[in-house]
Design an enzyme around this catalytic site. Structure first.
Site: not given
Lengths: 275, 275
Positions: A86, A106, A155-156
């Site tokens: 994001d 990502e 940041d999963s």
């Protein structure tokens, strides 16, 4: 028509959000992606039915997962974000003038593309020249880049299903090797109210690898229980002992230099998970 | 049958709880009272559709609303609780060996009776000989007892409807006069995520009366947003400056001496509400 999103990470305590409209819903190669517009939190990214981020409260999560490690490190130049498609973490990282390069690794290109399209308020920093996007498996990327990053942020999604490999001792050993000499690692690590054993397990796995391992907390209204943990592993710098008096001032809505230390002071039942 | 409680203090972000059974549902003189047994939080007291306390997470709220003021005061002997008919605050207050007398001033006798019957895990301390129960209006009680309590805790429902009079400057002036010379006041004061203007208004009202006025925060999963504010007003003692090194150790699950000070370190957007 009365549209509601029902988020059921915790099956018997279910949060529901009234929705204006669904902006996109798509089965990607990896997950069920949706971006919906809610009355209470504005636009919201939902993966496999779980709220990931919202326009209204994203700042808490993204500020705390980034500024705590970046202000603990005296000179963070190279930063890796695993997940975080994001772009919210990148947005905060690039507020640090020392940072020369952020790699966003990502696995799901669709997350990036749809966030670029529908969530520009969060994703805009992905277009910054200091940001390099790598589409692929975070485990493989970390394995192939030894001694490369001053700070690594995981940041999963949650440690069940797709992101399971981004938690656990063997991945943290790879993270340790991917970090530079005095590097720092942070991950989002669930809620101790509903999942105390998960928090404890992650903490112990990180502790087996990093000389300094600490939990910190933040209030995030769109995550289950509203009180969320992060785990920080550090080779050298202690986040509670660092001198922040001369660190640069950046524009934040949640993080402050005082909170940098206070967020590590844990409620007793959470402190007990680290013993 | 699939039974769910739908709590809609915030109309567009609604928490729902799966329920085993309704233990009691009764229209009292003041409110719609229910005690339900939930899968996730055990038994739960619900007033006018709003979750007040649960067996599983009551300790956060009750420890923080009591131990922060009681450990700030060097010798709390007489304590008044306005509201708090579930007895949870009294349970925590009586852990302090200095306390000689706790008055619980609850307007709705049915809350006390039903909590005694269905929530003995929370209400048991109401039978302690040091606890005196007064059924009546808190505003009137406070007005009629000048210079009488070392600590006053306003453990009320939300500042809309029945409990409205327990918030605001004129009530805080009465509280100030009901306190002894160096007395301390604390109230639950809503969530800054959903109701920032309410939090700000309460803070300013308390600040107009007390020389030392501070907000502190706690993570409470069954309250909207999960991150809750309390406002403390003090005539003399500053909760962040008090020396806790020789204070007694009491059995808690959330409160610690370190958290006593750290809980006052506010996220920036909340700190801004106090400026």
């Amino acid at each position: 028509m009365d549209l509601w999103l029902r988020e059921s990470q915790i099956s018997d305590a279910v949060m529901t959000y009234k929705i204006k409209q669904t902006l996109i819903r798509k089965k990607t190669k990896y997950q069920d992606l949706a971006i919906v517009d809610t009355y209470c939190f504005g636009k919201m990214l939902v993966l496999d039915g779980i709220v990931q981020t919202t326009v209204k409260d994203e700042y808490v999560y993204h500020e705390m997962i980034t500024h705590v490690p970046l202000f603990t490190h005296p000179n963070p130049q190279k930063v890796l974000v695993v997940g975080g498609g994001d772009g919210g973490a990148v947005k905060e990282i690039l507020k640090h003038p020392t940072v020369e390069r952020v790699v966003l690794c990502e696995i799901d290109q669709e997350v990036i593309e749809q966030c670029r399209k529908y969530l520009p308020e969060i994703s805009f920093a992905l277009d910054d020249p200091r940001c390099e996007i790598f589409i692929g498996d975070g485990i493989k990327y970390v394995h192939e880049h030894k001694n490369s990053f001053d700070v690594i942020i995981v940041d999963s999604t949650d440690p069940f299903g797709a992101a399971e490999g981004l938690f656990g001792r063997s991945f943290y050993k790879e993270i340790d090797e991917c970090l530079t000499e005095n590097g720092i690692f942070v991950a989002q690590t669930e809620t101790p109210f509903y999942l105390p054993e998960v928090v404890k397990g992650i903490y112990n796995d990180a502790k087996a690898v990093f000389p300094i391992t600490k939990l910190f907390m933040a209030g995030i209204p769109t995550y289950p229980s509203g009180f969320w943990s992060f785990t920080l592993g550090s080779k050298k710098y202690d986040p509670q002992k660092v001198d922040l008096s001369s660190s640069v001032n950046i524009n934040t809505k949640y993080y402050t230099k005082e909170l940098h230390k206070a967020c590590f002071v844990l409620p007793k039942f959470i402190e007990n998970l680290t013993k």
